[in-house]
Design an enzyme around this catalytic site. Structure first.
Site, PDB file in Angstrom:
ATOM      1  N   LYS A  17       0.693  -1.175   0.017  1.00 10.51           N
ATOM      2  CA  LYS A  17       0.122  -0.001  -0.043  1.00 10.51           C
ATOM      3  C   LYS A  17       0.678   1.143  -0.066  1.00 10.51           C
ATOM      4  CE  LYS A  17       0.790   1.391   4.584  1.00 10.51           C
ATOM      5  NZ  LYS A  17       1.678   2.303   4.843  1.00 10.51           N
ATOM      6  N   ASP A 143      -2.550  -1.391  10.340  1.00 11.54           N
ATOM      7  CA  ASP A 143      -2.752  -1.529   9.068  1.00 11.54           C
ATOM      8  C   ASP A 143      -3.641  -2.857   8.522  1.00 11.54           C
ATOM      9  OD1 ASP A 143      -1.668   0.895   8.363  1.00 11.54           O
ATOM     10  OD2 ASP A 143      -0.062   0.330   7.767  1.00 11.54           O
TER      11      ASP A 143
END
Ligand code: C5P
Length: 292
Positions: A17, A143
């Site tokens: 990401k 996350d």
């Protein structure tokens, strides 16, 4: 997260990401910080294989020497946590092939943990619902919840409250990994000196994503951790200046770093930026698309 069955093995592709936007709303009583961040999954994927074992052990192997294989490993923690939650005793052999830079701020460890949760839920036929997986994910890292959803999302709280956004149109990135890692805890500690009561407005990047407005999105790129991390590691600030000379105003540190990314409007532009970055002598450069 993509997966496929290969014989008795389940193969999972765990994406990385970048943070298109990251603001720190303030410190929390639990030692963490409240975040307002927009995460975008990118098509740079680790490969995780789940295979049956005769015994009840959870075994992990990895091709990357810097990934610890002990009890701190997020994949092992995820596997133990989901097995405990589901009161199962079945074993698994997990092998991990790393592609996402380790310690690069691209969420590799968290993505692997989310892949293990989604994959083992299927591999072991546990039948857990998404909310159960989110509950477990929140105990593993900030996350991990994002990677259960993937694509594009607005994340708040410690990062574990995920609000999926409509997947961004194909975005193109040139990623530069400087070959060093920034400890996330160090970045947040340093950030305490840089916090301001005037928060950057997340509505601008949200509008840019909603309206598919590339130049507004480029203008809205922001990372509150950048200044503190550049203060700690001036060589990263130097790297950003170099990349800025190639693609002005569109280069940003991802999360707590050390990776930097450049947002590009199309594959041709990304190829040009990649080429120019290599001419600058940077070698760990990768061109990727958004992952969905
Ligand atoms: O949650 P995760 O293990 O990824 O976080 C690593 C470290 O980063 C935490 O121990 C904390 O010091 C810092 N952090 C923070 N606030 C957040 C996320 C992480 O202070 N929202």
């Amino acid at each position: 997260m993509n997966w496929r069955q290969e014989g008795d093995e389940l193969v999972i592709h765990c994406p990385g990401k970048v943070n298109l936007f990251l603001e720190i709303a303030g410190p929390r009583l639990d030692g963490y910080h409240d975040l307002i961040t927009i995460l975008q999954a990118v098509d740079l994927c680790d490969e995780m294989r789940l295979a049956p074992t005769a015994g009840g052990e959870i075994l992990l192997s990895c091709d990357h020497p810097q990934v610890p294989l002990g009890p701190t490993n997020l994949v092992l923690r995820a596997a133990e946590a989901i097995r405990l939650f589901a009161r199962s005793t079945t074993g698994v052999r997990i092998s991990l092939r790393k592609v996402i830079p380790v310690g690069g701020g691209m969420g590799g460890g968290s993505s692997n943990a989310a892949g293990a949760l989604l994959g083992l839920n299927r591999f072991w036929n546990l039948g857990l619902v998404r909310a159960d997986l989110h509950r477990i994910a929140a105990t593993l890292g900030s996350d991990v919840n994002f990677f259960l959803e993937g694509d594009t999302a607005l994340c708040t709280g410690r990062g574990e409250k995920v609000q999926p956004l409509a997947p961004a149109w194909p975005l193109h990135f040139v990623l530069v990994f400087p070959g060093m890692s920034v400890p996330t805890v160090r970045a947040f500690q340093e950030a305490k000196k840089f916090l301001t009561p005037f928060l950057k407005d997340v509505r601008m990047p949200l509008k840019a994503l909603e309206e598919k407005d590339f130049s507004l999105l480029a203008q809205s790129l922001f990372n509150r951790l950048e200044e503190p991390v550049f203060h700690l590691y001036p060589e990263l600030a130097g790297l950003k200046r170099q990349l800025d000379s190639v693609a002005p105003g569109r280069v940003l540190l991802s999360g707590s770093g050390s990776s930097l990314f450049c947002l590009c409007s199309d594959p041709d532009e990304a190829a040009g930026v990649e080429e120019a970055a290599r001419r600058l002598g940077l070698d760990a450069v990768r061109r990727v698309r958004s992952f969905c």
